[in-house]
Write an enzyme that holds these catalytic residues in place. Structure first.
Site, PDB file in Angstrom:
ATOM      1  N   ARG A   8     -13.276  13.610   7.314  1.00 40.65           N
ATOM      2  CA  ARG A   8     -11.968  14.248   7.573  1.00 40.65           C
ATOM      3  C   ARG A   8     -11.558  15.125   6.400  1.00 40.65           C
ATOM      4  O   ARG A   8     -10.977  16.194   6.575  1.00 40.65           O
ATOM      5  CB  ARG A   8     -10.904  13.169   7.829  1.00 40.65           C
ATOM      6  N   HIS A  12       0.853  -1.187   0.000  1.00 45.27           N
ATOM      7  CA  HIS A  12       0.000   0.000   0.000  1.00 45.27           C
ATOM      8  C   HIS A  12       0.887   1.234   0.000  1.00 45.27           C
ATOM      9  O   HIS A  12       1.935   1.255   0.633  1.00 45.27           O
ATOM     10  CB  HIS A  12      -0.876   0.004   1.262  1.00 45.27           C
TER      11      HIS A  12
END
Ligand code: URA
Length: 432
Positions: free
Chosen positions: A170, A84
């Site tokens: 967020r 990732h």
């Protein structure tokens, strides 16, 4: 029953929350019982006060429990490795690492995301291939990893719905760039997707969330600790994102570059990152080899055609045509010429990423359509020499006006000087 206002107040005042309090808050939010405004206030309190290691793990664990989890390792009877990246400009690493690792005999099944803002997403890049399907069912995904050794798809089912909601919140409340929230968001998805071992590529610099090596190390250590608490092995490569990775920025352009890299003809920085990430993944696999042997095997796949062959099998398996000729091409291709001679001292990743976005390679809002053909190819990168009038970059634009508008921005991303700057490696550090 918890009172969210009480938890927000305690965090605001620098106190610590118990694991079951955090779990109730997060699971309540995922079930729509805690409203956005309270969760936004909580995120802002965390932004300023931070979370302890125990709180960060409790948050991650609750996010994993908010939805389905996948057990790819049991389904395949193999150790499953995953990679990732925290996101950058020109980052097509998974598209090259997947075929390399699979060609070495290690299953690679990955769920990827889409780009938002100046960083591109792997799924958007893959969708530049006519016919390529990113939406496979869980059964199709497992079967393809078993038969072809490789699949990269969009998130299936209901994996970590709490993160999906929380990330969206967020994003619009200026609470993305907090180390513990980023770590919990990334690791909850990796843990839920079921890999035994994870190699994380933490980008550092102008085009990344983490602007300094010190912040990147803190994020790396936080993610490693979360992985270990969940019984996973984790290594973090801290890699340079002051300038774009490789030369190509833009979906089809990046696919061409990933393909060239699999033939052993890629740019040196990108090739090095692909080999380094692959070597760490192979060392974590069930082949029983160390990183040096992993690197040797990974290198061999670029030289003997097996990585490219695996790429082509993979793309066909997901319905795409793997040849280069079918990738879309922009109608206007125009150079950005160097106004003076010298050496490239800096090539800032952020303005190049924004220029590619404005040409149409990315989306400003979630539902925007993408132009897969357009983008920027950085012909000269940090340290390269250039003569006046030579091409610094090449713009791939939908029309002349768009090319003119982005030429200025790309030129401004370059800083030229008389001497070559000190060399800076692509892999700045490895944290294990
Ligand atoms: N990538 C994620 O998945 N989550 C974050 O919070 C930041 C980057």
């Amino acid at each position: 029953m918890i009172r969210p206002a009480e938890l927000i107040q305690r965090k605001r005042d620098g106190g610590e929350l118990e694991p079951d309090e955090l779990a109730e808050l997060v699971l309540g939010y995922a079930r729509d019982e805690v409203p956005d405004y309270q969760m936004a206030a909580f995120c802002m309190a965390v932004f300023f006060r931070g979370l302890s290691p125990a709180e960060t793990f409790a948050l991650t664990d609750a996010m994993v429990r908010s939805g389905d989890t996948l057990d790819l390792a049991s389904a395949l009877g193999r150790t499953v490795v995953d990679k990732h990246s925290t996101g950058g400009v020109g980052d097509k690493t998974s598209i090259a690492v997947g075929p390399v690792v699979a060609a070495c005999g290690v299953p690679f099944g990955k769920m990827s995301g889409r780009g938002l803002g100046h960083t591109g997403g792997t799924l958007d890049k893959l969708e530049a291939i006519p016919g390529f399907r990113v939406e496979l069912s869980e059964e199709e995904f497992v079967a393809q990893v078993r038969e072809v050794g490789l699949a990269i798809i969009g998130q299936t089912g209901d994996l970590v719905p709490a993160d999906k909601r929380l990330y969206g919140l967020r994003d619009v409340t200026a609470t993305v760039d907090n180390v513990q929230l980023i770590a919990a968001s990334i690791m909850s998805k990796k843990i839920a997707a079921g890999a035994d071992a994870i190699v994380l590529d933490v980008k550092v610099g102008d085009g990344a969330f983490m602007k300094t090596l010190e912040d990147a190390r803190t994020l790396a250590r936080t993610m490693i600790e979360l992985g270990e608490r969940a019984g996973r092995r984790v290594a973090c490569l801290l890699t340079d994102m002051d300038q774009p990775l490789g030369r190509a920025v833009g979906n089809a352009l990046e696919l061409r570059e990933a393909r060239a890299t699999l033939r052993g003809e890629g740019p040196s920085d990108f090739t090095e990152l692909v080999l380094s990430a692959s070597a760490h993944l192979l060392a974590f696999s069930d082949l029983g080899i160390d990183e040096a042997e992993g690197r040797r095997r990974a290198e061999a796949t670029l030289g003997d055609g097996s990585a490219l062959e695996r790429y082509e099998r993979w793309i066909r398996a997901q319905g795409g045509d793997p040849s280069e000729d079918v990738l879309p091409q922009a109608p206007v291709v125009r150079p950005v010429e160097a106004p003076t001679g010298g050496h490239v001292h800096a090539l800032r990743a952020l303005p190049v990423g924004i220029a590619a976005l404005e040409l149409g390679a990315g989306r400003v809002r979630k539902d925007d359509a993408i132009d897969h053909a357009v983008g920027v190819v950085c012909m000269r990168k940090r340290g390269d020499a250039v003569q006046p009038g030579e091409a610094l970059a090449e713009l791939h634009a939908p029309d002349e006006d768009a090319a003119t508008a982005s030429a200025e921005a790309v030129l401004a991303a370059y800083e030229l000087g008389p001497e070559a700057p000190p060399e800076r490696p692509i892999v700045l550090d490895v944290v294990t």
